[in-house]
Scaffold this motif. Structure first.
Motif, PDB file in Angstrom:
ATOM      1  N   LYS A  31      71.052  62.530  16.111  1.00 41.75           N
ATOM      2  CA  LYS A  31      71.319  63.819  16.761  1.00 41.75           C
ATOM      3  C   LYS A  31      70.159  64.205  17.679  1.00 41.75           C
ATOM      4  O   LYS A  31      70.347  64.924  18.664  1.00 41.75           O
ATOM      5  N   LEU A  32      68.964  63.766  17.333  1.00 42.98           N
ATOM      6  CA  LEU A  32      67.799  63.919  18.202  1.00 42.98           C
ATOM      7  C   LEU A  32      67.369  62.514  18.606  1.00 42.98           C
ATOM      8  O   LEU A  32      67.620  61.551  17.893  1.00 42.98           O
ATOM      9  N   ARG A  33      66.680  62.406  19.741  1.00 42.71           N
ATOM     10  CA  ARG A  33      66.299  61.072  20.182  1.00 42.71           C
ATOM     11  C   ARG A  33      64.826  61.023  20.543  1.00 42.71           C
ATOM     12  O   ARG A  33      64.243  62.010  21.007  1.00 42.71           O
ATOM     13  N   SER A  34      64.251  59.873  20.315  1.00 39.33           N
ATOM     14  CA  SER A  34      62.878  59.616  20.716  1.00 39.33           C
ATOM     15  C   SER A  34      62.892  58.947  22.079  1.00 39.33           C
ATOM     16  O   SER A  34      63.683  58.025  22.308  1.00 39.33           O
ATOM     17  N   ALA A  35      62.068  59.416  22.995  1.00 44.58           N
ATOM     18  CA  ALA A  35      62.063  58.895  24.360  1.00 44.58           C
ATOM     19  C   ALA A  35      60.807  58.070  24.627  1.00 44.58           C
ATOM     20  O   ALA A  35      59.713  58.409  24.152  1.00 44.58           O
ATOM     21  N   GLU A  36      60.957  57.008  25.401  1.00 41.99           N
ATOM     22  CA  GLU A  36      59.808  56.241  25.843  1.00 41.99           C
ATOM     23  C   GLU A  36      58.949  57.097  26.772  1.00 41.99           C
ATOM     24  O   GLU A  36      59.472  57.879  27.575  1.00 41.99           O
ATOM     25  N   ARG A  47      67.825  66.441  21.920  1.00 35.12           N
ATOM     26  CA  ARG A  47      68.957  65.551  22.151  1.00 35.12           C
ATOM     27  C   ARG A  47      68.951  64.985  23.571  1.00 35.12           C
ATOM     28  O   ARG A  47      69.202  63.795  23.780  1.00 35.12           O
ATOM     29  N   ASN A  48      68.625  65.816  24.550  1.00 39.64           N
ATOM     30  CA  ASN A  48      68.759  65.417  25.954  1.00 39.64           C
ATOM     31  C   ASN A  48      67.515  64.743  26.527  1.00 39.64           C
ATOM     32  O   ASN A  48      67.619  63.858  27.382  1.00 39.64           O
ATOM     33  N   PHE A  49      66.333  65.185  26.087  1.00 36.27           N
ATOM     34  CA  PHE A  49      65.092  64.662  26.658  1.00 36.27           C
ATOM     35  C   PHE A  49      64.201  63.951  25.633  1.00 36.27           C
ATOM     36  O   PHE A  49      63.439  63.058  25.987  1.00 36.27           O
ATOM     37  N   GLY A  50      64.259  64.408  24.378  1.00 33.54           N
ATOM     38  CA  GLY A  50      63.291  63.928  23.393  1.00 33.54           C
ATOM     39  C   GLY A  50      61.947  64.595  23.558  1.00 33.54           C
ATOM     40  O   GLY A  50      60.993  64.311  22.816  1.00 33.54           O
ATOM     41  N   PHE A  51      61.832  65.515  24.523  1.00 31.95           N
ATOM     42  CA  PHE A  51      60.597  66.227  24.835  1.00 31.95           C
ATOM     43  C   PHE A  51      60.895  67.681  25.147  1.00 31.95           C
ATOM     44  O   PHE A  51      61.968  68.017  25.673  1.00 31.95           O
ATOM     45  N   PHE A  52      59.944  68.560  24.848  1.00 24.52           N
ATOM     46  CA  PHE A  52      59.981  69.938  25.309  1.00 24.52           C
ATOM     47  C   PHE A  52      58.573  70.493  25.225  1.00 24.52           C
ATOM     48  O   PHE A  52      57.679  69.875  24.630  1.00 24.52           O
ATOM     49  N   GLN A  53      58.349  71.647  25.851  1.00 22.39           N
ATOM     50  CA  GLN A  53      57.062  72.314  25.764  1.00 22.39           C
ATOM     51  C   GLN A  53      57.250  73.653  25.070  1.00 22.39           C
ATOM     52  O   GLN A  53      58.311  74.281  25.187  1.00 22.39           O
ATOM     53  N   VAL A  54      56.234  74.085  24.344  1.00 21.77           N
ATOM     54  CA  VAL A  54      56.306  75.371  23.669  1.00 21.77           C
ATOM     55  C   VAL A  54      55.191  76.277  24.174  1.00 21.77           C
ATOM     56  O   VAL A  54      54.057  75.847  24.394  1.00 21.77           O
ATOM     57  N   ILE A  55      55.551  77.546  24.369  1.00 19.24           N
ATOM     58  CA  ILE A  55      54.597  78.586  24.767  1.00 19.24           C
ATOM     59  C   ILE A  55      54.697  79.737  23.769  1.00 19.24           C
ATOM     60  O   ILE A  55      55.607  79.778  22.937  1.00 19.24           O
ATOM     61  N   ASN A 107      57.125  65.995  21.317  1.00 17.42           N
ATOM     62  CA  ASN A 107      58.138  64.959  21.471  1.00 17.42           C
ATOM     63  C   ASN A 107      58.639  64.470  20.116  1.00 17.42           C
ATOM     64  O   ASN A 107      57.934  64.506  19.109  1.00 17.42           O
ATOM     65  N   ILE A 108      59.890  64.070  20.136  1.00 18.55           N
ATOM     66  CA  ILE A 108      60.571  63.602  18.935  1.00 18.55           C
ATOM     67  C   ILE A 108      60.159  62.161  18.658  1.00 18.55           C
ATOM     68  O   ILE A 108      60.223  61.299  19.543  1.00 18.55           O
ATOM     69  N   GLY A 109      59.723  61.880  17.430  1.00 15.83           N
ATOM     70  CA  GLY A 109      59.345  60.526  17.050  1.00 15.83           C
ATOM     71  C   GLY A 109      60.528  59.730  16.534  1.00 15.83           C
ATOM     72  O   GLY A 109      61.587  60.286  16.214  1.00 15.83           O
ATOM     73  N   THR A 110      60.358  58.423  16.437  1.00 17.17           N
ATOM     74  CA  THR A 110      61.454  57.556  15.994  1.00 17.17           C
ATOM     75  C   THR A 110      61.921  57.878  14.581  1.00 17.17           C
ATOM     76  O   THR A 110      63.103  57.732  14.265  1.00 17.17           O
ATOM     77  N   GLN A 111      60.994  58.328  13.730  1.00 13.36           N
ATOM     78  CA  GLN A 111      61.383  58.614  12.344  1.00 13.36           C
ATOM     79  C   GLN A 111      62.301  59.831  12.258  1.00 13.36           C
ATOM     80  O   GLN A 111      63.212  59.874  11.429  1.00 13.36           O
ATOM     81  N   LEU A 112      62.076  60.807  13.130  1.00 13.07           N
ATOM     82  CA  LEU A 112      62.946  61.977  13.156  1.00 13.07           C
ATOM     83  C   LEU A 112      64.302  61.629  13.780  1.00 13.07           C
ATOM     84  O   LEU A 112      65.335  62.169  13.366  1.00 13.07           O
ATOM     85  N   GLU A 113      64.294  60.727  14.743  1.00  9.06           N
ATOM     86  CA  GLU A 113      65.574  60.273  15.299  1.00  9.06           C
ATOM     87  C   GLU A 113      66.431  59.654  14.192  1.00  9.06           C
ATOM     88  O   GLU A 113      67.636  59.924  14.094  1.00  9.06           O
ATOM     89  N   ILE A 114      65.818  58.833  13.360  1.00 13.02           N
ATOM     90  CA  ILE A 114      66.548  58.188  12.266  1.00 13.02           C
ATOM     91  C   ILE A 114      67.034  59.226  11.261  1.00 13.02           C
ATOM     92  O   ILE A 114      68.202  59.218  10.856  1.00 13.02           O
TER      93      ILE A 114
END
Length: 331
Positions: free
Chosen positions: A259-264, A62-70, A247-254
């Protein structure tokens, strides 16, 4: 002084940036050094507190459209070998790479073959489909000889990881179990080489863009270069050992109804090191109807997006460049 024109086949020993790769001032990445952001969440997928993991991923989306996983369960050797074999491929002569691509049906965009508004990107890039794996692997690069075996292992791991992440997202949004796995039928891989650049302030590895996927998983090796637009500022995504950037893609944002956003985002270069990265894209099936999930829609939360057929979107937007025709014919 050597220029790009003196090194058409390879990037080695280039000492100045030619006009063909120099972006106009309004499109240049800006002053050095590029800032690295420490706020983009790093999420431990082995966290025993599942609800905590779900909450962190939804908030990051929601806030970044990006995260990292470990602690994601993918062996470091799998990712390292994938980068190594990609490096071997890019060390081949352009003629060899292009000949292989033409013969087997994958896409190669070298330093002088791909331009945006007349300006070339500072990268070499390959793309190929990955699903269904048993059919697609036959059309992957034949050289290096171990490419298909190494990258098949990597792709299988990425597919498993992507479904794991999508299942967490599904649960966080309140969707039914397996909601995204049922519609995620197409996957492709993009491998990029960003050579060390004499002047990173005037070049770009990748223009700013949105990913038209559900999610994208990136392994960026040991060298930074990915930047995300956040609060109208470009911030760098730091390198975390054996982590994957999601990162969240535009299709998941839709489908999440916003509720989730895709970031440039974009890729910049640096003057010290070559940078290799591997991105895998999890996309809806071409015949999938893209629309906000019905369970998320009610009187107080009306749909924010219209419905459309994903294949129509692929064709009209040419979303995947040279792969558009191949993607739309796969099911």
């Amino acid at each position: 002084m050597a220029t790009m024109e003196d090194h058409v086949a390879r990037w080695f020993d280039v000492q100045s940036v030619p006009l063909s790769h120099t972006f106009p001032p309004e499109n240049r990445p800006g002053k050095l050094p590029f800032p690295t952001c420490s706020a983009i969440p790093i999420i431990n997928l082995s966290n025993p507190e599942r609800l905590d993991t779900i909450q962190k991923i939804i908030e990051a989306g929601r806030n970044f459209g990006f995260f990292q996983v470990i602690n994601h369960g993918v062996s470091e050797s799998v990712s390292t070998e994938a980068l190594n074999v990609l490096k071997e491929l890019f060390n081949m002569q352009d003629e060899e790479i292009s000949r292989d691509a033409h013969k087997n049906g994958w896409a190669h965009m070298g330093s002088t073959s791909y331009a945006i508004d007349g300006i070339h990107l500072w990268r070499d890039n390959i793309k190929h489909l990955c699903h269904p794996l048993e059919k697609c692997v036959q059309h992957w690069p034949q050289m290096p000889t171990r490419y298909r075996e190494v990258m098949a292992t990597y792709v299988q791991e990425m597919r498993r990881l992507s479904f794991r992440i999508l299942e967490i997202i599904s649960e966080g949004l309140g969707l039914e179990k397996g909601y995204f796995e049922e519609i995620s039928q197409v996957q492709f891989l993009s491998g990029s080489n960003y050579p060390a650049c004499p002047d990173p302030s005037v070049t770009l590895g990748v223009l700013k863009h949105f990913d038209h996927s559900l999610i994208t998983i990136l392994f960026q090796g040991n060298v930074e270069g990915l930047q995300v637009l956040h609060d109208d500022k470009w911030i760098g995504v730091g390198v975390v050992p054996n982590a994957f950037v999601v990162n969240i893609g535009t299709q998941l944002e839709i489908m999440s109804n916003g509720k989730l956003r895709s970031a440039e985002h974009r890729a910049v270069t640096n003057s010290e090191e070559d940078r290799l990265s591997i991105a895998t894209f999890i996309n809806p099936s071409p015949n999938c109807i893209i629309e906000p999930a019905k369970v998320l829609i009610n009187e107080s939360n009306p749909p924010l997006y219209d419905s459309f057929l994903y294949n129509d979107f692929i064709v009209s937007s040419k979303a995947f460049g040279p792969l558009t025709e191949l993607v739309q014919t796969k099911d």
